[in-house]
Design a protein around this motif. Structure first.
Motif, PDB file in Angstrom:
ATOM      1  N   GLU A 182       0.840  -1.216   0.000  1.00 51.06           N
ATOM      2  CA  GLU A 182       0.000   0.000   0.000  1.00 51.06           C
ATOM      3  C   GLU A 182       0.868   1.256   0.000  1.00 51.06           C
ATOM      4  OE1 GLU A 182      -3.450  -2.110   2.742  1.00 51.06           O
ATOM      5  OE2 GLU A 182      -2.487  -0.285   3.501  1.00 51.06           O
ATOM      6  N   ASN A 183       1.832   1.292   0.922  1.00 48.39           N
ATOM      7  CA  ASN A 183       2.725   2.456   0.995  1.00 48.39           C
ATOM      8  C   ASN A 183       3.535   2.602  -0.292  1.00 48.39           C
ATOM      9  OD1 ASN A 183       1.775   2.909   3.547  1.00 48.39           O
ATOM     10  ND2 ASN A 183       3.711   2.520   4.612  1.00 48.39           N
TER      11      ASN A 183
ATOM     12  N   LYS B 299       1.462   4.235  -3.072  1.00 54.06           N
ATOM     13  CA  LYS B 299       1.230   5.670  -2.871  1.00 54.06           C
ATOM     14  C   LYS B 299       2.498   6.477  -3.139  1.00 54.06           C
ATOM     15  CE  LYS B 299      -2.693   5.198   0.199  1.00 54.06           C
ATOM     16  NZ  LYS B 299      -2.983   4.702   1.548  1.00 54.06           N
TER      17      LYS B 299
ATOM     18  N   ARG C  78       3.293   6.633  -6.913  1.00 53.57           N
ATOM     19  CA  ARG C  78       2.431   7.601  -7.613  1.00 53.57           C
ATOM     20  C   ARG C  78       2.812   9.037  -7.264  1.00 53.57           C
ATOM     21  NH1 ARG C  78      -0.803   4.743 -10.589  1.00 53.57           N
ATOM     22  NH2 ARG C  78      -1.479   2.701  -9.844  1.00 53.57           N
TER      23      ARG C  78
END
Ligand SMILES: *Cc1c(COP(=O)(O)O)cnc(C)c1O
Length: 379
Positions: free
Chosen positions: A254-255, A258, A261
């Motif tokens: 998840e990290n 992010k 991006r």
């Protein structure tokens, strides 16, 4: 058992003499026998130790394999695999291999008469071209370091089978949470347990997993004969670390997404290498063989200045400037002057390791804090 249950329960059981729920640290070299040859399965800790044994069974289960073997480092595990070969045998591997693997192949095993070929493995044809009747092993690393190239494990397995060679996959970057090479046709999976499996930057260890009875016999013979085993205390720490592997990996992924991006949108960033991007050249293969894309990211800067890159790795406060990866804490590195410094500039630039390339091992902290840290360093 499914994956999360296996991380916690596979290979371990409450201690029979006390009921201790955690596997004891059997800090012992030898085991008392009732009579000659009459023992409880353990004779000497180089051969087998109960704490290590529990960990070996646990890692084997995570990789959907029958047999696990743990070593004093990832490189000791690699050493074991190559010792299965004979002088005259040939190995095909990737041209952007982990530096330590390249070093043991070239500076240790080449002098014993084993020949190594390094090719761009994202193209299976490049591998097929090097196959001959001396080929005994194909050695795959995917994703690769630091360029995050993805090698098609199933395609490599087909080539290996038709050549009667073994396929070994270094699964350190993906971990069994994201990818299971044995299910895709590999004969052996190798791990630097030091990284995500240990997960807390407090142990150096390696592991091999296989389901092949004959290969397993050879692995245990070499493990016992060469003696590069891991210690009971370290085995305990890794058993403990693995219990949260699935939780950590979920957050790493998840990290990672992010941050990848965020970097892509930043005006000072040029290229971002992360296999989850649709424009990544091997994204389709990644999507097919991986269940997520992980927390390893590399990026380069507009202008490709080495000085800018050095400034950024110095200015970050949460990201620690260090080699290694896969721990709960975020790390930052500069391949051109750290891990890949020994490779001539021209050679490393051919594989994409340019002057400004920065590598991140994204940890499991709050991602807003990590992004703010990168933002202040980049700005
Ligand atoms: C670190 C690493 C190794 C070597 O493992 P050690 O535990 O440091 O001996 C091998 N392959 C990859 C991909 C690694 O990251």
């Amino acid at each position: 058992m499914k994956f999360a249950t296996k991380t916690i329960h596979a290979g371990v059981h409450p201690d029979e003499s006390t009921g201790a729920i955690m596997t004891p640290i059997y800090q012992t070299s030898t085991y008392v026998q009732d009579g000659v040859g009459n023992h409880k399965g353990y004779e000497y800790s180089r051969t087998l130790n109960p704490t290590r044994h529990a960990l070996e069974k646990n890692i084997a289960a995570l990789e959907n394999g029958k047999y696990g073997a743990c070593f004093g480092s990832g490189l000791a595990a690699i050493d074991c695999v190559i010792k299965m070969l004979n002088p005259g045998d040939e190995v095909i591997s990737t041209n952007d291999l982990y530096g330590g693997t390249f070093r043991i192949f070239k500076t240790i095993f080449e002098k014993y008469g084993i020949k190594f070929h390094f090719v761009g493995m994202t193209d299976p044809k490049a591998v097929e071209e090097k196959i001959n009747d001396k080929t005994k092993l194909i050695w795959v690393e995917t994703p690769t370091n630091p360029m995050m190239n993805i090698v098609d494990i199933e395609a490599m397995s087909k080539i290996a089978k038709s050549a009667n060679a073994m396929l070994c996959v270094d699964n350190t970057f993906a971990t069994p949470y994201l990818q299971n090479p044995l299910d895709l046709g590999a004969d052996i999976v190798m791990h630097s347990v030091t990284k995500y499996l240990g997960g807390h930057s407090d142990v150096v260890m390696g592991a091999l997993v296989t389901s092949d009875d004959q290969i397993a016999k050879e692995i245990y013979r070499i493990q016992n004969s060469s003696g590069a085993v891991t210690a009971p205390m370290d085995s305990f720490l890794v058993l403990r670390g693995i219990k949260t592997l699935h939780l950590r990996m979920q957050r790493h992924c998840e990290n990672g997404e992010k941050i990848a991006r965020f970097l892509l949108d930043h005006p000072k960033v040029d290229k971002v290498y992360w296999p989850g991007f649709e424009f990544h050249p091997n994204h389709d293969v990644a999507k097919q063989q991986m269940r997520g894309f992980g927390g390893m990211i590399s990026f380069s800067l507009i202008g490709d200045s080495l000085e800018d890159a050095h400034n950024i790795v110095k200015k970050v406060k949460l990201f620690a400037l260090a080699e290694s990866l896969g721990g709960v804490e975020s790390l930052i590195g500069h391949p051109a002057t750290m891990t890949h410094a020994s490779i001539p500039k021209e050679e490393r630039e051919k594989t994409g390791v340019t002057d400004s390339l920065i590598r991140l091992s994204v940890g499991v902290e709050d991602v807003e804090d990590l992004i703010n840290d990168l933002k202040q360093a980049l700005d």
